[in-house]
Design a protein around this motif. Sequence first.
Motif, PDB file in Angstrom:
ATOM      1  N   MET A   1       0.835  -1.200   0.000  1.00 27.03           N
ATOM      2  CA  MET A   1       0.000   0.000   0.000  1.00 27.03           C
ATOM      3  C   MET A   1       0.871   1.251   0.000  1.00 27.03           C
ATOM      4  N   LEU A   2       0.485   2.217  -0.821  1.00 27.41           N
ATOM      5  CA  LEU A   2       1.100   3.534  -0.804  1.00 27.41           C
ATOM      6  C   LEU A   2       0.127   4.533  -0.190  1.00 27.41           C
ATOM      7  N   ILE A   3       0.665   5.642   0.289  1.00 27.70           N
ATOM      8  CA  ILE A   3      -0.158   6.707   0.862  1.00 27.70           C
ATOM      9  C   ILE A   3       0.230   8.024   0.209  1.00 27.70           C
ATOM     10  N   ASP A   4      -0.772   8.739  -0.286  1.00 27.81           N
ATOM     11  CA  ASP A   4      -0.548  10.095  -0.784  1.00 27.81           C
ATOM     12  C   ASP A   4      -0.694  11.025   0.414  1.00 27.81           C
ATOM     13  N   SER A   5       0.434  11.481   0.935  1.00 30.02           N
ATOM     14  CA  SER A   5       0.420  12.249   2.179  1.00 30.02           C
ATOM     15  C   SER A   5       0.030  13.706   1.993  1.00 30.02           C
ATOM     16  N   HIS A   6      -0.202  14.128   0.733  1.00 31.35           N
ATOM     17  CA  HIS A   6      -0.539  15.540   0.517  1.00 31.35           C
ATOM     18  C   HIS A   6      -1.194  15.718  -0.845  1.00 31.35           C
ATOM     19  N   ALA A  28      -5.222   1.848  -7.795  1.00 34.62           N
ATOM     20  CA  ALA A  28      -3.773   1.880  -8.017  1.00 34.62           C
ATOM     21  C   ALA A  28      -2.985   1.466  -6.779  1.00 34.62           C
ATOM     22  N   GLY A  29      -3.686   1.127  -5.703  1.00 29.22           N
ATOM     23  CA  GLY A  29      -3.007   0.685  -4.494  1.00 29.22           C
ATOM     24  C   GLY A  29      -2.717   1.781  -3.492  1.00 29.22           C
ATOM     25  N   ILE A  30      -3.399   2.922  -3.648  1.00 30.04           N
ATOM     26  CA  ILE A  30      -3.229   4.027  -2.696  1.00 30.04           C
ATOM     27  C   ILE A  30      -4.250   3.823  -1.580  1.00 30.04           C
ATOM     28  N   GLY A  31      -3.778   3.453  -0.411  1.00 33.34           N
ATOM     29  CA  GLY A  31      -4.689   3.069   0.659  1.00 33.34           C
ATOM     30  C   GLY A  31      -5.173   4.203   1.531  1.00 33.34           C
ATOM     31  N   ARG A  32      -4.456   5.323   1.515  1.00 32.81           N
ATOM     32  CA  ARG A  32      -4.830   6.501   2.294  1.00 32.81           C
ATOM     33  C   ARG A  32      -4.457   7.745   1.499  1.00 32.81           C
TER      34      ARG A  32
END
Length: 262
Positions: A1-6, A28-32
Motif C-alpha cells: 500500500m502507498l499513501i498520498d500524504s498531501h 492503483a493501491g493508494i490506501g490513504r
Amino acid sequence: MLIDSHCHLDFPDFAEERGTIVARALAAGIGRMVTISTRVKRFQQILEIAETFNEVYCSVGTHPHNAAEELDVTADELVRLSDHPKVVAIGEAGLDYFYDHAPREAQAEGFRTHIAAARRTGLPLVIHSRDADGDMAAILEDETGKGAFPFILHCFSSGRRLAEVGVALGGYVSFSGILTFKNSTDLRAIAADIPRDRLLVETDAPYLAPIPFRGKRNEPAYVVNTARVLADTIGVSETEIADITSENVFRLFTKMPRPAAG
C-alpha cells in the motif's frame, strides 16, 4: 500500500469527478490520502470530503499565500478544529518567498501560530517552504528550542541544508512529482541521503504531476510514479518503498488508523 500524504481534493479541478479520482487511487493501491487545508475558512468543505471517503483524511490550516487573510486564526481555533477524528495534521503553513502573495511578516506570524497548535496537539505540521530556506531553518530551530513538535517538509525542493536541519530536528521530508523530473538530479541526491525512516511521498495534486504525466492534472493515483523513482533513488524495490513510506506515515500521523489485518 502507498499513501498520498498531501493532495488537494477540495480544489475545483476535482469537483466534477472526486469520487472517480478517489476510486482510481484505490485501484492503483493508494490506501490513504490526506487532503490538505489551505484556508481555515474553507475547512468545512475539506472535512466533508474526508467524511465522505473512508480512505481520505485531512488537515486544518492556512497556506502562506493566504496568511494575511487569516491572521485572526488562533492556535486555540486550530486545536479545537483538529479534534475531529478525521483531522490528522495541522497546516499547510510556512513561508513562500517565491510568490510573496502575503507579506513575509504575516507568513511568519501565521507559521508560528500553526507551530504552537502542532506542539499542543502532537499532530504533524505540514510545512510549505519555497525560496525561504534560511528563514525557515531559523524559525524551525527557534521554535523547536521552545518545545519539540512533529513536522513534514512537504513537496521538498529546497536545498540540502534545510533537509539536514529538518531531519536533525526530528522532521520528515516528503517528495512529490518534482523528484521524477529530468532536471531534478540534485533533489534526487538529497533524497538519497534522507534517513529511510523520515521519507514520505505525495502528489500535491492537482499540481506537479510526475513523469510521464508532467504538464497534466495530477491526481493521487500518480503517487505510484513518484514512489517508483524514490525507490530507484535509494536502491530499494517498489514494494519496499511502499512499506517504508507507509510505515512512516502511520508513525507520524498518529490519528490515522492502519488498515485492518487481512
